[in-house]
Scaffold this active site. Structure first.
Site, short mmCIF file in Angstrom:
data_model
loop_
_atom_site.label_atom_id
_atom_site.label_comp_id
_atom_site.label_asym_id
_atom_site.label_seq_id
_atom_site.Cartn_x
_atom_site.Cartn_y
_atom_site.Cartn_z
N ASP A 37 -1.74 -0.16 -10.35
CA ASP A 37 -1.03 -0.14 -9.14
C ASP A 37 0.30 0.74 -9.57
OD1 ASP A 37 -1.19 -2.47 -6.61
OD2 ASP A 37 0.78 -1.33 -7.03
N ASN A 90 -8.56 1.78 -3.53
CA ASN A 90 -8.15 1.36 -2.51
C ASN A 90 -6.55 1.63 -2.01
OD1 ASN A 90 -7.51 -1.66 -1.01
ND2 ASN A 90 -6.39 -1.87 -2.70
N TYR A 156 -2.25 9.11 8.97
CA TYR A 156 -2.97 8.13 8.30
C TYR A 156 -4.42 8.33 8.77
CZ TYR A 156 -4.36 3.34 7.28
OH TYR A 156 -4.88 2.22 6.55
N LYS A 160 -7.64 8.98 6.56
CA LYS A 160 -8.61 8.02 6.52
C LYS A 160 -9.96 8.69 7.03
CE LYS A 160 -6.67 4.46 4.78
NZ LYS A 160 -7.03 3.92 3.64
N ILE A 189 -5.79 -5.90 8.92
CA ILE A 189 -5.87 -7.30 8.16
C ILE A 189 -4.71 -7.66 7.76
CG2 ILE A 189 -6.89 -7.71 5.84
CD1 ILE A 189 -9.03 -6.67 7.84
N THR A 191 -2.00 -8.49 5.40
CA THR A 191 -1.70 -8.40 4.10
C THR A 191 -0.23 -8.06 4.13
OG1 THR A 191 -1.87 -5.87 4.24
CG2 THR A 191 -4.15 -7.17 3.69
P1 NAI Z 1 -0.87 -3.49 0.93
O1 NAI Z 1 0.36 -2.93 0.99
O2 NAI Z 1 -0.91 -5.24 1.17
O3 NAI Z 1 -1.06 -3.54 -0.77
C1 NAI Z 1 -1.47 -2.02 -1.30
C2 NAI Z 1 -1.41 -2.02 -2.57
O4 NAI Z 1 -1.56 -0.56 -3.15
C3 NAI Z 1 0.26 -2.62 -3.17
O5 NAI Z 1 -0.33 -3.47 -4.45
C4 NAI Z 1 0.88 -1.31 -3.53
O6 NAI Z 1 1.86 -1.43 -4.68
C5 NAI Z 1 -0.29 -0.20 -4.03
N1 NAI Z 1 0.10 1.04 -3.82
C6 NAI Z 1 0.82 1.80 -2.84
N2 NAI Z 1 0.88 3.00 -3.05
C7 NAI Z 1 0.28 3.09 -4.18
C8 NAI Z 1 0.08 4.39 -4.97
N3 NAI Z 1 0.59 5.72 -4.66
N4 NAI Z 1 -0.61 4.26 -6.28
C9 NAI Z 1 -1.06 3.10 -6.56
N5 NAI Z 1 -1.11 1.90 -5.88
C10 NAI Z 1 -0.28 1.97 -4.79
O7 NAI Z 1 -2.13 -3.03 1.62
P2 NAI Z 1 -3.62 -3.34 2.06
O8 NAI Z 1 -3.28 -3.73 3.45
O9 NAI Z 1 -3.98 -4.27 1.10
O10 NAI Z 1 -4.46 -1.96 2.25
C11 NAI Z 1 -5.48 -1.40 1.10
C12 NAI Z 1 -6.09 -0.45 1.79
O11 NAI Z 1 -7.00 -1.05 2.72
C13 NAI Z 1 -5.34 0.76 1.84
O12 NAI Z 1 -5.89 1.86 1.69
C14 NAI Z 1 -5.08 0.68 3.39
O13 NAI Z 1 -4.92 1.83 4.11
C15 NAI Z 1 -6.27 0.19 3.85
N6 NAI Z 1 -6.46 -0.58 5.20
C16 NAI Z 1 -5.68 -1.70 5.46
C17 NAI Z 1 -5.55 -2.29 6.63
C18 NAI Z 1 -4.77 -3.42 6.96
O14 NAI Z 1 -4.46 -3.59 8.35
N7 NAI Z 1 -3.94 -4.07 6.17
C19 NAI Z 1 -6.63 -1.98 7.64
C20 NAI Z 1 -7.46 -0.71 7.17
C21 NAI Z 1 -7.58 -0.20 6.09
#
Ligand code: NAI
Length: 253
Positions: A37, A90, A156, A160, A189, A191
């Site tokens: 991360d 992810n 985005y 994706k 989701i 989060t």
């Molecule tokens: P989040 O923002 O809750 O957590 C993301 C994590 O990735 C954090 O720990 C952050 O520090 C880390 N991160 C961010 N940029 C980074 C980088 N450049 N290098 C390494 N780590 C990095 O996000 P969430 O919701 O858990 O999303 C995870 C994945 O799921 C993402 O790819 C997001 O696009 C995808 N997603 C999320 C949705 C949602 O509604 N939450 C819906 C569909 C897909």
């Protein structure tokens, strides 16, 4: 025992949200998990949760938009756990309420560089390590916005969709080398990605977006993490190249 006993895994963006629950489930199923991360404090929190529960985990500070750091992430995993069998790409950032005609150019580049380039850079180094280990399984985290358009977030959505295409091509390249490559396509989701943008359960924005899902709610991160774990596992041994919605019916409409 468990699905992943003796397996080495890397999860990017493991510090929060979907990545965090995925790392915990993989570890609970026996994997040794490298929590990568950009936010090392968040990664440290997940490592503690896993080790307190009796699992095996380590962490590495990684910004997936930097290929050098992705190379180092994979090297650190192989060094810590002796190989690489499982990868969950992810890490991602949100696209914001931006429109194509007024999209700031810098924001476009940043969103593409984390959400699409970051998946390529990760795979670029994970695949050779998996081949060296004798095979493996990769899940890339795309989105429903990798399958359909949306009323905002063009960078985005483009990133994706790119992840879906990259997943398909890599799956064909590797189909006879004992590496499966799939993606998941979550609906909205709950989060930190959502709460950091001011979306909270039951508020006006939540209700507006929830209503776009036939189940009329957001998902929770475990509901995505279990799908990722199953796709990674040998239970899904004839599945490669798919994009699996986990979306409360969003893309069924
Ligand atoms: P989040 O923002 O809750 O957590 C993301 C994590 O990735 C954090 O720990 C952050 O520090 C880390 N991160 C961010 N940029 C980074 C980088 N450049 N290098 C390494 N780590 C990095 O996000 P969430 O919701 O858990 O999303 C995870 C994945 O799921 C993402 O790819 C997001 O696009 C995808 N997603 C999320 C949705 C949602 O509604 N939450 C819906 C569909 C897909």
């Amino acid at each position: 025992m468990g699905w992943f006993q003796g397996k080495a895994a890397v999860v990017t963006g493991a510090g929060m949200g979907i990545g965090r629950d995925t790392a915990r489930i993989l570890a609970a199923q026996g994997a040794a998990v490298m929590c990568a991360d950009v936010n090392l404090d968040a990664a440290a929190g997940v490592v503690k949760l896993i080790t307190d529960a009796g699992g095996q985990a380590a962490m590495v500070k990684t910004d997936v938009s930097d290929p050098k750091q992705c190379e180092e992430m994979v090297a650190a995993t192989v060094k810590a756990f002796g190989g690489l069998h499982l990868a969950v790409n992810n890490a991602g950032i949100s696209g914001g309420p931006l429109k194509t005609a007024t999209h700031p150019i810098d924001d476009w580049r940043r969103i593409i560089s984390v959400n699409l380039d970051g998946v390529f850079y990760s795979m670029r180094y994970e695949i050779p390590a998996m081949l060296e280990t004798g095979g493996g399984s990769i899940v890339n985290v795309s989105s429903i916005l990798g399958l359909v358009g949306f009323e905002s977030s063009p960078a985005y959505t483009a990133a994706k969709h790119g992840v879906v295409g990259l997943t398909k091509t890599a799956s064909i390249e590797l189909a006879q080398q004992n590496i499966r490559v799939n993606s998941v396509n979550p609906g909205f989701i709950m989060t930190p990605m959502q709460t950091n943008q001011g979306v909270n359960t039951g508020d006006e924005t939540y209700n507006y977006i929830a209503a776009k899902h036939p189940m009329n709610r957001f998902g929770n991160p475990q509901e995505v993490a279990y799908g990722i774990a199953w796709l990674l596992s040998d239970e899904a041994s004839f599945l490669t190249g798919i994009s699996m919605p986990i979306d409360g019916g969003y893309t069924a409409q």
